[in-house]
Design a protein around this motif. Structure first.
Motif, short mmCIF file in Angstrom:
data_model
loop_
_atom_site.label_atom_id
_atom_site.label_comp_id
_atom_site.label_asym_id
_atom_site.label_seq_id
_atom_site.Cartn_x
_atom_site.Cartn_y
_atom_site.Cartn_z
N UNK A 1 1.01 -1.30 -0.08
CA UNK A 1 0.04 0.00 -0.04
C UNK A 1 0.77 1.24 -0.01
N UNK A 2 1.61 1.38 -0.99
CA UNK A 2 2.56 2.53 -1.19
C UNK A 2 2.36 3.25 -2.62
N UNK A 3 3.04 4.18 -3.00
CA UNK A 3 2.66 5.07 -3.86
C UNK A 3 3.68 4.50 -5.06
N UNK A 4 3.25 4.46 -6.36
CA UNK A 4 3.87 3.93 -7.56
C UNK A 4 5.43 3.95 -7.49
N UNK B 1 8.30 0.79 -6.84
CA UNK B 1 9.43 0.39 -7.40
C UNK B 1 10.74 0.70 -6.92
N UNK B 2 10.78 1.41 -5.87
CA UNK B 2 12.32 1.24 -5.09
C UNK B 2 12.15 0.17 -4.09
N UNK C 1 -1.17 2.30 -8.70
CA UNK C 1 -1.61 2.61 -10.20
C UNK C 1 -0.48 2.61 -10.90
N UNK C 2 -0.84 2.22 -12.28
CA UNK C 2 0.21 2.34 -13.21
C UNK C 2 1.67 1.24 -13.16
N UNK D 1 6.01 -5.71 -14.35
CA UNK D 1 6.77 -4.90 -13.66
C UNK D 1 7.25 -5.35 -12.25
N UNK D 2 6.17 -5.71 -11.61
CA UNK D 2 6.33 -6.30 -10.33
C UNK D 2 7.26 -7.69 -10.20
#
Length: 270
Positions: A71-74, A78-79, A99-100, A105-106
């Motif tokens: 539950x973190x920002x996109x 990625x970090x 989102x996005x 990618x994950x």
């Protein structure tokens, strides 16, 4: 099998999900864990408010749980993905609400794991969210149902292919903002006609709430419900005509497509 749910992040959306789980009593508070990246005061507040288990080490979060909601920002997701790769075991199910960021990618950053993309919207804060659930091919039906059950605790959840997730963002994820604009515009029109600002917002918001409930609960097509309100030579048909002359429906369709296109672009940028 009893699941132990972990939250990587303790922001508004995470807290909405946590509140729903705690209220449902399906999971014990000892089975819900939360870790908050960098912001320990928020973590302490969440622990005190909901009585769940706060952890200050991200490794411990994965050691204690088998379903982890990211539950973190996109950008933050990625970090952290390359770092948490070391903590992941075969039993872990990752649920991303960013989102996005695609499942592919994950997986590229964590390896081949069980991954679900979930797209809730902000009405989760009042237990009226609409959430899409998009699993990859290695998630079992039972695990999918577990995640659907979790998100059903604060609204409704529906399993859809990741291929349509851009449309979901346009019609659901971003849509509350369109509705807020609509309510504000309704109220402004009423204020222009002499209604007080407070009364205008109350009438407008309740009208939107009631209309949405009519669509959700009657099973009738929105056009049929609209026709029920539009009497010959009446006030409503005059208003509908005015909206059509202003390209109301076309404007809304374009807004949905704009949000979907932006989500698609975000997936390509990262």
């Amino acid at each position: 099998m009893r699941h132990r749910i972990g939250f990587y992040g303790a922001g508004n959306m995470a807290q909405a999900i946590i509140a729903g789980l705690v209220a449902s009593n399906i999971y014990k508070k000892e089975e819900i864990f939360v870790y908050n990246h960098r912001y320990e005061p928020t973590l302490q507040e969440v622990e005190k408010k909901y009585g769940i288990q706060a952890v200050i080490d991200e490794k411990e979060l994965f050691e204690q749980t088998d379903v982890v909601i990211l539950a973190v920002k996109p950008a933050i997701l990625l970090q952290i993905l390359p770092r948490i790769k070391a903590y992941l075991q075969e039993e872990h199910l990752l649920v991303s609400i960013a989102a996005g960021i695609s499942i592919q990618q994950i997986a590229e950053l964590t390896g081949p794991h069980k991954i679900i993309r979930a797209m809730p919207n902000t009405p989760a804060m009042v237990n009226e969210a609409m959430t899409s659930i998009s699993p990859n091919e290695v998630v079992s039906d039972k695990q999918i149902q577990t995640v659907v059950d979790i998100f059903n605790k604060f609204g409704k959840a529906k399993v859809v292919s990741e291929e349509v997730i851009d449309a979901v963002v346009g019609v659901s994820g971003s849509a509350p903002a369109y509705v807020y604009l609509f309510i504000e515009a309704l109220a402004d029109g009423a204020v222009a006609e002499g209604l007080s600002r407070g009364d205008a917002y109350e009438f407008a918001s309740q009208a939107v709430l009631g209309a949405a409930k009519m669509v959700a609960e009657t099973g009738k097509h929105p056009a049929e419900l609209k026709d029920m309100v539009t009497s010959p030579k009446g006030t409503t048909i005059a208003a509908v005509q005015s909206l059509e002359e202003s390209n109301f429906r076309a404007s809304v369709m374009k807004a949905v497509q704009a949000a979907a296109n932006k989500n698609r672009e975000m997936s390509k940028e990262d």
